[in-house]
Design a protein around this motif. Structure first.
Motif, PDB file in Angstrom:
ATOM      1  N   ARG A  46       7.093 -11.283   1.626  1.00  0.00           N
ATOM      2  CA  ARG A  46       7.805  -9.969   2.275  1.00  0.00           C
ATOM      3  C   ARG A  46       8.316 -10.534   3.584  1.00  0.00           C
ATOM      4  NH1 ARG A  46       7.286  -4.608   0.301  1.00  0.00           N
ATOM      5  NH2 ARG A  46       7.578  -3.997   2.608  1.00  0.00           N
ATOM      6  N   GLN A  47       9.431 -10.072   3.985  1.00  0.00           N
ATOM      7  CA  GLN A  47       9.930 -10.605   5.103  1.00  0.00           C
ATOM      8  C   GLN A  47       9.506  -9.865   6.346  1.00  0.00           C
ATOM      9  OE1 GLN A  47      14.350  -9.845   5.547  1.00  0.00           O
ATOM     10  NE2 GLN A  47      14.444 -11.711   6.913  1.00  0.00           N
ATOM     11  N   ASP A  48       9.106  -8.533   6.095  1.00  0.00           N
ATOM     12  CA  ASP A  48       8.584  -7.587   6.998  1.00  0.00           C
ATOM     13  C   ASP A  48       7.035  -8.288   7.747  1.00  0.00           C
ATOM     14  OD1 ASP A  48       7.551  -6.945   4.826  1.00  0.00           O
ATOM     15  OD2 ASP A  48       8.205  -4.934   5.245  1.00  0.00           O
ATOM     16  N   LEU A  49       6.346  -8.727   6.537  1.00  0.00           N
ATOM     17  CA  LEU A  49       5.128  -9.179   6.889  1.00  0.00           C
ATOM     18  C   LEU A  49       5.008 -10.523   7.410  1.00  0.00           C
ATOM     19  CD1 LEU A  49       1.714  -9.283   6.666  1.00  0.00           C
ATOM     20  CD2 LEU A  49       2.159 -10.218   4.470  1.00  0.00           C
ATOM     21  N   PHE A  50       6.127 -11.460   7.143  1.00  0.00           N
ATOM     22  CA  PHE A  50       6.447 -12.660   7.878  1.00  0.00           C
ATOM     23  C   PHE A  50       6.836 -12.522   9.297  1.00  0.00           C
ATOM     24  CE2 PHE A  50       9.715 -15.952   8.716  1.00  0.00           C
ATOM     25  CZ  PHE A  50       8.825 -17.075   8.978  1.00  0.00           C
ATOM     26  N   GLN A 110       0.196  -7.912   0.372  1.00  0.00           N
ATOM     27  CA  GLN A 110       1.078  -8.225   1.360  1.00  0.00           C
ATOM     28  C   GLN A 110       1.405  -6.663   1.820  1.00  0.00           C
ATOM     29  OE1 GLN A 110       4.416 -11.067   0.650  1.00  0.00           O
ATOM     30  NE2 GLN A 110       3.100 -12.338  -0.801  1.00  0.00           N
ATOM     31  N   VAL A 111       1.710  -5.865   1.332  1.00  0.00           N
ATOM     32  CA  VAL A 111       2.288  -4.377   1.622  1.00  0.00           C
ATOM     33  C   VAL A 111       1.080  -3.744   2.262  1.00  0.00           C
ATOM     34  CG1 VAL A 111       2.949  -2.158   0.716  1.00  0.00           C
ATOM     35  CG2 VAL A 111       4.143  -4.082  -0.141  1.00  0.00           C
ATOM     36  N   LYS A 112      -0.091  -4.075   1.790  1.00  0.00           N
ATOM     37  CA  LYS A 112      -1.348  -3.342   2.203  1.00  0.00           C
ATOM     38  C   LYS A 112      -1.658  -4.114   3.652  1.00  0.00           C
ATOM     39  CE  LYS A 112      -3.334  -1.546  -1.910  1.00  0.00           C
ATOM     40  NZ  LYS A 112      -3.184  -0.183  -1.815  1.00  0.00           N
ATOM     41  N   LEU A 113      -1.594  -5.265   3.792  1.00  0.00           N
ATOM     42  CA  LEU A 113      -1.961  -6.075   4.804  1.00  0.00           C
ATOM     43  C   LEU A 113      -1.076  -5.808   5.975  1.00  0.00           C
ATOM     44  CD1 LEU A 113      -3.445  -8.272   6.260  1.00  0.00           C
ATOM     45  CD2 LEU A 113      -1.842  -9.995   5.299  1.00  0.00           C
ATOM     46  N   LEU A 114       0.354  -5.688   5.677  1.00  0.00           N
ATOM     47  CA  LEU A 114       1.430  -5.229   6.663  1.00  0.00           C
ATOM     48  C   LEU A 114       0.890  -3.718   7.325  1.00  0.00           C
ATOM     49  CD1 LEU A 114       4.182  -5.622   7.942  1.00  0.00           C
ATOM     50  CD2 LEU A 114       5.229  -4.258   6.025  1.00  0.00           C
ATOM     51  N   ARG A 115       0.375  -2.877   6.441  1.00  0.00           N
ATOM     52  CA  ARG A 115      -0.078  -1.585   7.078  1.00  0.00           C
ATOM     53  C   ARG A 115      -1.148  -1.489   7.736  1.00  0.00           C
ATOM     54  NH1 ARG A 115      -2.953   2.889   5.999  1.00  0.00           N
ATOM     55  NH2 ARG A 115      -1.891   5.003   6.434  1.00  0.00           N
ATOM     56  N   VAL A 116      -1.994  -2.494   7.458  1.00  0.00           N
ATOM     57  CA  VAL A 116      -3.141  -2.530   8.486  1.00  0.00           C
ATOM     58  C   VAL A 116      -2.777  -3.279   9.741  1.00  0.00           C
ATOM     59  CG1 VAL A 116      -5.546  -3.811   8.900  1.00  0.00           C
ATOM     60  CG2 VAL A 116      -4.888  -2.748   6.198  1.00  0.00           C
ATOM     61  N   ILE A 117      -1.907  -3.889   9.631  1.00  0.00           N
ATOM     62  CA  ILE A 117      -1.573  -4.667  11.055  1.00  0.00           C
ATOM     63  C   ILE A 117      -0.807  -3.973  12.040  1.00  0.00           C
ATOM     64  CG2 ILE A 117       0.066  -6.531  12.120  1.00  0.00           C
ATOM     65  CD1 ILE A 117      -0.633  -8.217   9.596  1.00  0.00           C
ATOM     66  N   GLN A 118      -0.055  -2.907  11.215  1.00  0.00           N
ATOM     67  CA  GLN A 118       0.638  -1.964  12.096  1.00  0.00           C
ATOM     68  C   GLN A 118      -0.148  -0.807  12.369  1.00  0.00           C
ATOM     69  OE1 GLN A 118       3.718  -0.962   9.166  1.00  0.00           O
ATOM     70  NE2 GLN A 118       5.223  -2.476   9.672  1.00  0.00           N
ATOM     71  N   GLU A 119      -1.119  -0.469  11.543  1.00  0.00           N
ATOM     72  CA  GLU A 119      -1.736   0.848  11.949  1.00  0.00           C
ATOM     73  C   GLU A 119      -3.282   0.632  12.658  1.00  0.00           C
ATOM     74  OE1 GLU A 119      -0.438   4.061  11.459  1.00  0.00           O
ATOM     75  OE2 GLU A 119       1.311   3.290  10.457  1.00  0.00           O
ATOM     76  N   SER A 129     -10.769  -4.855  -2.276  1.00  0.00           N
ATOM     77  CA  SER A 129     -12.384  -4.497  -2.053  1.00  0.00           C
ATOM     78  C   SER A 129     -12.739  -5.634  -0.956  1.00  0.00           C
ATOM     79  CB  SER A 129     -13.225  -4.610  -3.263  1.00  0.00           C
ATOM     80  OG  SER A 129     -14.573  -4.580  -2.877  1.00  0.00           O
ATOM     81  N   GLU A 130     -12.255  -6.807  -1.331  1.00  0.00           N
ATOM     82  CA  GLU A 130     -12.722  -8.158   0.009  1.00  0.00           C
ATOM     83  C   GLU A 130     -12.246  -7.682   1.081  1.00  0.00           C
ATOM     84  OE1 GLU A 130     -14.834 -10.683  -0.394  1.00  0.00           O
ATOM     85  OE2 GLU A 130     -15.389  -9.765  -2.487  1.00  0.00           O
ATOM     86  N   PHE A 131     -11.179  -7.141   1.193  1.00  0.00           N
ATOM     87  CA  PHE A 131     -10.273  -7.124   2.437  1.00  0.00           C
ATOM     88  C   PHE A 131     -10.756  -5.818   3.152  1.00  0.00           C
ATOM     89  CE2 PHE A 131      -7.400 -10.457   1.391  1.00  0.00           C
ATOM     90  CZ  PHE A 131      -7.188 -11.452   2.340  1.00  0.00           C
ATOM     91  N   PHE A 132     -10.793  -4.741   2.439  1.00  0.00           N
ATOM     92  CA  PHE A 132     -10.961  -3.280   3.206  1.00  0.00           C
ATOM     93  C   PHE A 132     -12.287  -2.726   2.742  1.00  0.00           C
ATOM     94  CE2 PHE A 132      -6.323  -3.659   1.749  1.00  0.00           C
ATOM     95  CZ  PHE A 132      -5.839  -4.370   2.851  1.00  0.00           C
ATOM     96  N   GLY A 133     -13.039  -3.299   2.120  1.00  0.00           N
ATOM     97  CA  GLY A 133     -14.298  -2.747   1.623  1.00  0.00           C
ATOM     98  C   GLY A 133     -14.268  -1.719   0.501  1.00  0.00           C
ATOM     99  N   HIS A 134     -15.344  -1.274   0.230  1.00  0.00           N
ATOM    100  CA  HIS A 134     -15.370  -0.052  -0.646  1.00  0.00           C
ATOM    101  C   HIS A 134     -16.854   0.943  -0.357  1.00  0.00           C
ATOM    102  CE1 HIS A 134     -17.903  -3.124  -3.273  1.00  0.00           C
ATOM    103  NE2 HIS A 134     -18.520  -2.120  -3.146  1.00  0.00           N
ATOM    104  N   LYS A 135     -16.591   2.145  -1.246  1.00  0.00           N
ATOM    105  CA  LYS A 135     -17.717   2.999  -0.902  1.00  0.00           C
ATOM    106  C   LYS A 135     -18.464   3.083  -2.251  1.00  0.00           C
ATOM    107  CE  LYS A 135     -16.949   4.854   3.155  1.00  0.00           C
ATOM    108  NZ  LYS A 135     -17.805   4.434   4.128  1.00  0.00           N
ATOM    109  N   ARG A 136     -19.623   3.292  -2.247  1.00  0.00           N
ATOM    110  CA  ARG A 136     -20.460   3.429  -3.569  1.00  0.00           C
ATOM    111  C   ARG A 136     -20.064   4.024  -4.611  1.00  0.00           C
ATOM    112  NH1 ARG A 136     -26.735   5.475  -3.670  1.00  0.00           N
ATOM    113  NH2 ARG A 136     -27.120   5.109  -5.833  1.00  0.00           N
ATOM    114  N   GLY A 137     -19.895   3.757  -5.629  1.00  0.00           N
ATOM    115  CA  GLY A 137     -19.475   4.483  -6.714  1.00  0.00           C
ATOM    116  C   GLY A 137     -17.925   4.500  -6.975  1.00  0.00           C
ATOM    117  N   SER A 138     -17.290   3.889  -6.061  1.00  0.00           N
ATOM    118  CA  SER A 138     -15.502   3.745  -6.086  1.00  0.00           C
ATOM    119  C   SER A 138     -14.891   2.998  -7.285  1.00  0.00           C
ATOM    120  CB  SER A 138     -15.221   3.470  -4.870  1.00  0.00           C
ATOM    121  OG  SER A 138     -15.630   1.937  -4.617  1.00  0.00           O
TER     122      SER A 138
END
Length: 454
Positions: free
Chosen positions: A291-295, A246-255, A204-213
């Motif tokens: 994670r090596q891929d994130l590193f 780490q998995v979610k952060l990697l995806r954000v960096i890539q996308e 929630s802190e990194f990516f935010g959230h929608k009301r009622g989620s």
């Protein structure tokens, strides 16, 4: 007013035409080249505000173009055009000096944001002296001069930078300078301590959230990535991120996009990632704790910040600035260091680095008389022993001197070493250090006083 001119290098006619149309609509003059040879000729004849180059060209590679521009035309930002998902090519381009990269098929909105950032960079480089902002990093030592120069170079890029160094060396200051000296200075600088966010709240802190989620989500909330849009996100203590984040952060960096909790669509984000930790990330990768891929993605460029003991000649200037700040805060004239006190500071190892120097001087100002700091006011602790001795060895060394407090002295040394280690690991946060030691804050304060640490 002359329109900026952009060079597009690609052997695919469709890509050249797409970029020419899009950039032309942004008010730019576009010239094109379909080979390394043609690109070199154009670069020699014209000064470009921005350059795009494909990776694979008929007579060479885009990497060759990037290296040429970095060497001969450093004032021109260059972006690499890569095949989708070709992370290795993008990373190598950034290391060679590329400003940023775009993936095929080209996202027009992302392209526009990249161009706007590059134009700001070119404008700032014309109007600002190269040393702008560097004054915030005090010191004239070779180590700090080299660091300032590297910061100025990195500020021109959009590459992720991993800032390594011991606790207290000033990694966040370095991150701020990279931000302030680059084209993102007009955007926000958002620092976040990854170790201070509870695991269950991280997404929630990194990516935010929608009301009622989820329970308690009473309104939409932007995450840190959205807050840093157009600027820089500084991930301090990145080693503390749990694997799932780490998995979610990697995806954000890539996308280059985030999906808020409860959201149906991804939100594009234009953010430069800077990260730091006092831990050895490479060893954590070997231990499967990071994670090596994130590193690989956040460590495109590593910048080491030297500890204070490697730049002792900067101590007098740093101490002077700290004393001036303390005096300003208290509405008094700055305290003076006696020659003996200054010599004591110069001879001390400062395991807590600049942060410890600040703490030592703040305490000394409170303890000294007549606004004059003497060696005893500094209360510098002795350096811990190089190798710990066993109780048996300690006993042999002391012989029959138990009446002289040998055992008490040994125990005090162990306590001192454990407390100093805890303070260093928690950046001299006494509350956190007490928790780490398994004692109350009040007990820690008592021991600090007893051992002469505080």
């Amino acid at each position: 007013m002359n329109k900026p001119t952009v060079l597009v290098i690609d052997d695919e006619r469709d890509i050249r035409e797409l970029l020419s149309i899009t950039l032309g609509r942004m008010g730019l003059i576009v010239e094109t080249a379909s080979s390394v040879t043609e690109a070199k000729q154009r670069l020699a004849e014209t000064r470009y505000a921005l350059c795009f180059t494909d990776m694979r060209l008929p007579d060479g590679s885009g990497q060759e173009i990037i290296e040429l521009i970095a060497e001969k035309y450093a004032e021109t930002p260059v972006a690499m055009i890569t095949a989708y998902g070709n992370v290795d090519a993008a990373v190598n381009a950034l290391k060679a000096g590329a400003f940023d990269f775009v993936s095929k098929p080209v996202d027009i909105n992302m392209l526009r944001r990249l161009v706007q950032t590059a134009m700001r960079l070119a404008e700032e480089k014309k109007n600002e002296p190269p040393s702008a902002g560097a004054a915030k990093m005090l010191g004239d030592s070779p180590a700090i001069q080299e660091l300032r120069g590297t910061i100025a170079k990195l500020a021109r890029s959009q590459a992720p930078v991993y800032i390594s160094g011991e606790s207290g060396v000033g990694k966040e200051l370095v991150a701020r300078l990279i931000h302030e000296q680059g084209p993102r200075a007009v955007g926000p600088f958002v620092p976040v301590n990854c170790g201070a966010i509870p695991s269950e709240l991280m997404e929630s802190e990194f990516f935010g959230h929608k009301r009622g989620s989820f329970t308690g989500a009473q309104a939409d909330k932007d995450g840190l990535f959205q807050t840093a849009h157009g600027g820089t996100l500084f991930l301090d203590e990145v080693a503390e991120l749990p694997i799932h984040m780490q998995v979610k952060l990697l995806r954000v960096i890539q996308e280059k996009a985030v999906r808020p909790i409860g959201g149906r669509a991804e939100v594009p984000v234009d953010v430069r990632i800077l990260s730091a930790t006092h831990k050895n990330l490479a060893k954590l990768v070997e231990a499967n704790q990071f994670r090596q891929d994130l590193f690989y993605r956040i460590n495109v460029i590593e910048l080491r910040v030297p500890p204070l003991r490697e730049r002792r000649e900067d101590v007098p200037k740093l101490a002077g600035r700290v004393l001036e700040r303390l005096a300003s805060d208290n509405g008094q004239s700055p305290a003076k260091l006696t020659p003996e006190a200054l010599a004591a500071l110069l001879g001390y190892g400062f395991p807590g680095n600049v942060r410890e120097l600040e703490n030592v001087l703040e305490r000394a100002v409170a303890l000294c008389e007549n606004n004059t700091i003497k060696p005893e006011d500094l209360r510098l602790t002795a350096a811990p022993p190089q190798a710990a001795t066993s109780p048996e060895e300690e006993g042999e060394e002391e012989g029959d001197s138990s009446g002289d407090g040998g055992l008490d002295s040994y125990i005090s040394n162990l306590e001192r070493e454990a407390i100093m280690k805890a303070l260093q690991e928690t950046r001299y946060n006494k509350t956190a250090a007490a928790k780490k030691l398994g004692i109350t804050f009040r007990a820690l304060r008592y021991k600090l006083k007893k051992l002469g640490i505080d």
